[in-house]
Design a protein around this motif. Structure first.
Motif, PDB file in Angstrom:
ATOM      1  N   ILE A  87      -8.512 -24.401  28.153  1.00 17.06           N
ATOM      2  CA  ILE A  87      -7.872 -23.284  28.516  1.00 17.06           C
ATOM      3  C   ILE A  87      -6.478 -23.203  28.472  1.00 17.06           C
ATOM      4  N   PHE A  88      -5.796 -22.148  27.654  1.00 18.04           N
ATOM      5  CA  PHE A  88      -4.432 -22.129  27.671  1.00 18.04           C
ATOM      6  C   PHE A  88      -3.765 -21.246  28.608  1.00 18.04           C
ATOM      7  N   VAL A  89      -2.954 -21.962  29.562  1.00 14.84           N
ATOM      8  CA  VAL A  89      -2.703 -21.278  30.718  1.00 14.84           C
ATOM      9  C   VAL A  89      -1.274 -21.263  30.795  1.00 14.84           C
ATOM     10  N   HIS A  90      -0.753 -20.078  31.209  1.00 12.37           N
ATOM     11  CA  HIS A  90       0.994 -20.076  31.466  1.00 12.37           C
ATOM     12  C   HIS A  90       1.083 -19.944  32.928  1.00 12.37           C
ATOM     13  N   SER A  91       1.851 -21.079  33.219  1.00  6.55           N
ATOM     14  CA  SER A  91       2.096 -21.142  34.791  1.00  6.55           C
ATOM     15  C   SER A  91       3.474 -20.747  35.035  1.00  6.55           C
TER      16      SER A  91
END
Length: 83
Positions: A60-64
Motif C-alpha cells: 500500500i502506497f501511503v502519504h503520511s
C-alpha cells in the motif's frame, strides 16, 4: 513502537528511493521502519525482542501527513501468495 534494525525492508527502501529519484521525486535520506503500537506520553525504554515475522498480502502506497497522525492511502497492489 517496534523498530526494524536492518533486513529486507531497508533494501526495499533503497530500491524505491532510486526509482523515486529517477522519476523526479524526493526520496527520504532518513528511514526508520517501524510499527506504532500506541500514541501515549508514557516513555518505555528501548529493549530487544525476538524477531517478528508476518505475511504481507498487499503493498500500500501511503502519504503520511507529518505531525498529524493522518494517512492518505494512495494506491494498493496485491502481492502474489508464496507457495
Amino acid at each position: 513502537m517496534l523498530l526494524a534494525d536492518d533486513g529486507p525492508v531497508f533494501e526495499l527502501h533503497k530500491l524505491l528511493g532510486v526509482e523515486m529519484l529517477r522519476n523526479g521525486l524526493k526520496a527520504s535520506d532518513h528511514f526508520v521502519p517501524h510499527l506504532t503500537l500506541a500514541y501515549d506520553q508514557k516513555f518505555i525504554s528501548r529493549q530487544p525482542i525476538e524477531p517478528i515475522s508476518f505475511v504481507a498480502h498487499d503493498f500500500i502506497f501511503v502519504h503520511s501527513l507529518r505531525g498529524l497522525t493522518k494517512y492518505l492511502f494512495l494506491d494498493r497492489w496485491p502481492l502474489p501468495l508464496a507457495s
